[in-house]
Design an enzyme around this catalytic site. Sequence first.
Site, PDB file in Angstrom:
ATOM      1  N   SER A 172       0.847  -1.199   0.000  1.00  0.00           N
ATOM      2  CA  SER A 172       0.000   0.000   0.000  1.00  0.00           C
ATOM      3  C   SER A 172       0.880   1.245   0.000  1.00  0.00           C
ATOM      4  O   SER A 172       1.678   1.453   0.923  1.00  0.00           O
ATOM      5  CB  SER A 172      -0.897   0.005   1.240  1.00  0.00           C
ATOM      6  OG  SER A 172      -1.383   1.320   1.455  1.00  0.00           O
ATOM      7  N   HIS A 179      -1.458  -1.357  -4.098  1.00  0.00           N
ATOM      8  CA  HIS A 179      -2.710  -0.997  -3.423  1.00  0.00           C
ATOM      9  C   HIS A 179      -2.747   0.521  -3.205  1.00  0.00           C
ATOM     10  O   HIS A 179      -1.831   1.098  -2.599  1.00  0.00           O
ATOM     11  CB  HIS A 179      -2.742  -1.747  -2.091  1.00  0.00           C
ATOM     12  CG  HIS A 179      -3.989  -1.609  -1.288  1.00  0.00           C
ATOM     13  ND1 HIS A 179      -5.087  -2.433  -1.459  1.00  0.00           N
ATOM     14  CD2 HIS A 179      -4.315  -0.759  -0.286  1.00  0.00           C
ATOM     15  CE1 HIS A 179      -6.022  -2.096  -0.586  1.00  0.00           C
ATOM     16  NE2 HIS A 179      -5.582  -1.086   0.138  1.00  0.00           N
ATOM     17  N   ASP A 183      -4.844   3.568  -1.597  1.00  0.00           N
ATOM     18  CA  ASP A 183      -5.877   3.895  -0.617  1.00  0.00           C
ATOM     19  C   ASP A 183      -6.437   5.287  -0.869  1.00  0.00           C
ATOM     20  O   ASP A 183      -5.716   6.278  -0.742  1.00  0.00           O
ATOM     21  CB  ASP A 183      -5.294   3.831   0.798  1.00  0.00           C
ATOM     22  CG  ASP A 183      -5.068   2.400   1.247  1.00  0.00           C
ATOM     23  OD1 ASP A 183      -6.026   1.613   1.206  1.00  0.00           O
ATOM     24  OD2 ASP A 183      -3.927   2.067   1.633  1.00  0.00           O
ATOM     25  N   MET A 211      -9.133   8.135   0.253  1.00  0.00           N
ATOM     26  CA  MET A 211      -9.946   8.554   1.411  1.00  0.00           C
ATOM     27  C   MET A 211     -10.500   9.948   1.170  1.00  0.00           C
ATOM     28  O   MET A 211      -9.777  10.824   0.675  1.00  0.00           O
ATOM     29  CB  MET A 211      -9.081   8.569   2.669  1.00  0.00           C
ATOM     30  CG  MET A 211      -8.368   7.244   2.928  1.00  0.00           C
ATOM     31  SD  MET A 211      -7.314   7.366   4.378  1.00  0.00           S
ATOM     32  CE  MET A 211      -6.512   5.750   4.326  1.00  0.00           C
ATOM     33  N   HIS A 237      -8.585   1.116  -3.484  1.00  0.00           N
ATOM     34  CA  HIS A 237      -9.422   0.868  -2.304  1.00  0.00           C
ATOM     35  C   HIS A 237     -10.154   2.162  -1.978  1.00  0.00           C
ATOM     36  O   HIS A 237      -9.555   3.110  -1.474  1.00  0.00           O
ATOM     37  CB  HIS A 237      -8.514   0.412  -1.146  1.00  0.00           C
ATOM     38  CG  HIS A 237      -9.244   0.124   0.120  1.00  0.00           C
ATOM     39  ND1 HIS A 237      -8.583  -0.155   1.308  1.00  0.00           N
ATOM     40  CD2 HIS A 237     -10.570   0.038   0.404  1.00  0.00           C
ATOM     41  CE1 HIS A 237      -9.482  -0.374   2.262  1.00  0.00           C
ATOM     42  NE2 HIS A 237     -10.690  -0.258   1.740  1.00  0.00           N
ATOM     43  N   MET A 280     -12.227   4.283   0.087  1.00  0.00           N
ATOM     44  CA  MET A 280     -12.805   4.559   1.411  1.00  0.00           C
ATOM     45  C   MET A 280     -13.470   5.932   1.328  1.00  0.00           C
ATOM     46  O   MET A 280     -13.001   6.924   1.880  1.00  0.00           O
ATOM     47  CB  MET A 280     -11.693   4.523   2.474  1.00  0.00           C
ATOM     48  CG  MET A 280     -11.197   3.105   2.734  1.00  0.00           C
ATOM     49  SD  MET A 280      -9.616   3.060   3.591  1.00  0.00           S
ATOM     50  CE  MET A 280      -8.513   3.275   2.196  1.00  0.00           C
ATOM     51  N   MET A 304     -11.001  -6.054   6.323  1.00  0.00           N
ATOM     52  CA  MET A 304     -10.179  -5.062   7.020  1.00  0.00           C
ATOM     53  C   MET A 304      -9.751  -5.629   8.373  1.00  0.00           C
ATOM     54  O   MET A 304     -10.605  -6.067   9.162  1.00  0.00           O
ATOM     55  CB  MET A 304     -10.951  -3.760   7.235  1.00  0.00           C
ATOM     56  CG  MET A 304     -11.276  -2.962   5.977  1.00  0.00           C
ATOM     57  SD  MET A 304      -9.838  -2.480   4.994  1.00  0.00           S
ATOM     58  CE  MET A 304      -8.905  -1.492   6.177  1.00  0.00           C
ATOM     59  N   GLY A 327      -8.758   4.074   7.458  1.00  0.00           N
ATOM     60  CA  GLY A 327      -8.504   5.507   7.642  1.00  0.00           C
ATOM     61  C   GLY A 327      -7.041   5.861   7.814  1.00  0.00           C
ATOM     62  O   GLY A 327      -6.623   6.944   7.432  1.00  0.00           O
ATOM     63  N   GLY A 381      -2.755   4.306   8.115  1.00  0.00           N
ATOM     64  CA  GLY A 381      -1.769   3.233   8.086  1.00  0.00           C
ATOM     65  C   GLY A 381      -1.167   3.047   9.475  1.00  0.00           C
ATOM     66  O   GLY A 381      -1.470   3.796  10.409  1.00  0.00           O
ATOM     67  N   ASP A 388      -6.268  -6.476   4.967  1.00  0.00           N
ATOM     68  CA  ASP A 388      -5.684  -5.129   4.910  1.00  0.00           C
ATOM     69  C   ASP A 388      -5.628  -4.519   6.302  1.00  0.00           C
ATOM     70  O   ASP A 388      -6.666  -4.291   6.922  1.00  0.00           O
ATOM     71  CB  ASP A 388      -6.557  -4.275   3.972  1.00  0.00           C
ATOM     72  CG  ASP A 388      -5.994  -2.890   3.731  1.00  0.00           C
ATOM     73  OD1 ASP A 388      -4.889  -2.584   4.201  1.00  0.00           O
ATOM     74  OD2 ASP A 388      -6.694  -2.107   3.046  1.00  0.00           O
ATOM     75  N   GLY A 389      -4.404  -4.252   6.756  1.00  0.00           N
ATOM     76  CA  GLY A 389      -4.226  -3.539   8.013  1.00  0.00           C
ATOM     77  C   GLY A 389      -3.387  -4.289   9.026  1.00  0.00           C
ATOM     78  O   GLY A 389      -3.742  -5.393   9.435  1.00  0.00           O
ATOM     79  N   GLY A 435       1.348  -1.908   4.164  1.00  0.00           N
ATOM     80  CA  GLY A 435       1.840  -0.552   3.949  1.00  0.00           C
ATOM     81  C   GLY A 435       3.133  -0.318   4.686  1.00  0.00           C
ATOM     82  O   GLY A 435       4.223  -0.378   4.113  1.00  0.00           O
ATOM     83  N   SER A 436       3.011  -0.091   5.997  1.00  0.00           N
ATOM     84  CA  SER A 436       4.214   0.257   6.755  1.00  0.00           C
ATOM     85  C   SER A 436       5.233  -0.880   6.805  1.00  0.00           C
ATOM     86  O   SER A 436       6.433  -0.614   6.900  1.00  0.00           O
ATOM     87  CB  SER A 436       3.841   0.733   8.161  1.00  0.00           C
ATOM     88  OG  SER A 436       2.856  -0.068   8.713  1.00  0.00           O
TER      89      SER A 436
HETATM   90  C1  DX5 Z   1      -6.087   1.585   6.015  1.00  0.00           C
HETATM   91  C2  DX5 Z   1      -5.716   1.240   4.602  1.00  0.00           C
HETATM   92  C3  DX5 Z   1      -4.589   0.287   4.494  1.00  0.00           C
HETATM   93  C4  DX5 Z   1      -3.288   0.800   5.051  1.00  0.00           C
HETATM   94  C5  DX5 Z   1      -2.535  -0.359   5.604  1.00  0.00           C
HETATM   95  O1  DX5 Z   1      -7.203   2.402   6.013  1.00  0.00           O
HETATM   96  O2  DX5 Z   1      -6.818   0.678   3.916  1.00  0.00           O
HETATM   97  O3  DX5 Z   1      -4.416  -0.171   3.159  1.00  0.00           O
HETATM   98  O4  DX5 Z   1      -2.498   1.442   4.097  1.00  0.00           O
HETATM   99  O5  DX5 Z   1      -1.411   0.115   6.253  1.00  0.00           O
HETATM  100  P1  DX5 Z   1      -0.577  -0.794   7.246  1.00  0.00           P
HETATM  101  O6  DX5 Z   1      -0.087  -1.987   6.483  1.00  0.00           O
HETATM  102  O7  DX5 Z   1       0.520   0.120   7.697  1.00  0.00           O
HETATM  103  O8  DX5 Z   1      -1.502  -1.200   8.377  1.00  0.00           O
HETATM  104 ZN    ZN Z   2      -6.400  -0.276   1.946  1.00  0.00          ZN
END
Ligand code: DX5
Ligand code: ZN
Length: 237
Positions: free
Chosen positions: A12, A37, A39, A41, A70, A72, A141, A146, A148, A179-180, A201-202
């Site tokens: 992500s 991916h 994200d 928002m 994705h 959101m 999820m 919202g 990372g 995801d998450g 992501g992170s």
């Molecule tokens: C959260 C996002 C995720 C996010 C995941 O709202 O949908 O895709 O980037 O980040 P990590 O892997 O750091 O939890």
């Molecule tokens: Zn996501």
Amino acid sequence: MSSIAHVKLAPSILAADFARLGEQVVEADKAGADRIHVDVMDGAFVPNLSMGPMVVESLRQITHLPLETHLMVSDPDLFLDDFAAAGSDSFLVHWEGNHNLHRTVQRIKALGKRAGVAINPATPAAVLEEIVQDVDLVLVMTVNPGFGHQQFIGTSVPKIARVRELIQRLKPGCELEVDGGIDATTAPLVVRAGATVLVAGSAVFGAPEGVTTALTRLHAATNISETETELAEQSAL
Ligand code: DX5
Ligand code: ZN
């Protein structure tokens, strides 16, 4: 079940260094990422703002990897055309707050894109019963959407197993994405429960040792044996 054992990774870009976004995505591509991916928002569906179709358009120039979007956002239908034109290959839209989810899914398909439905941590697996046959993937999820870098919600693991059971019963070809909070520690848990695609992501773009090392480690963490996966799946049923 061999399809369960092959796990795909979807880094992500929310956790990327946006000043070096292209460079980091190219590195993820070379290091074996399966899709990217994105994200999106809107500050209403979730309490955060992120990115729009321009980012997808730029990424489309530098990678051939599928770009999954994705959404959101409160009204995903408003944005489908623009993201499709920018180069999105698939859309993940939320079950929550969408009174016409089936219509949204049909619109995505009419654009020639893959369609996925996402469910939040407090949403039961059973809501997928009437939509799973219409989609290519389901996204569970494992944090509240919202932001990372949040902590993985442990109660998601039995829920993933329930979604896996539902998919096996109603649409065995459907992908099960999570995801998450996915990292080398949580990845084996979700894979054993039946996940086939992991968003991270992170754990990828935020890793101090760099994207390539992070992806290699994550790939290794998902590499649990087929036999073990089958046994876990049977015991979850
Ligand atoms: C959260 C996002 C995720 C996010 C995941 O709202 O949908 O895709 O980037 O980040 P990590 O892997 O750091 O939890
Ligand atoms: Zn996501």
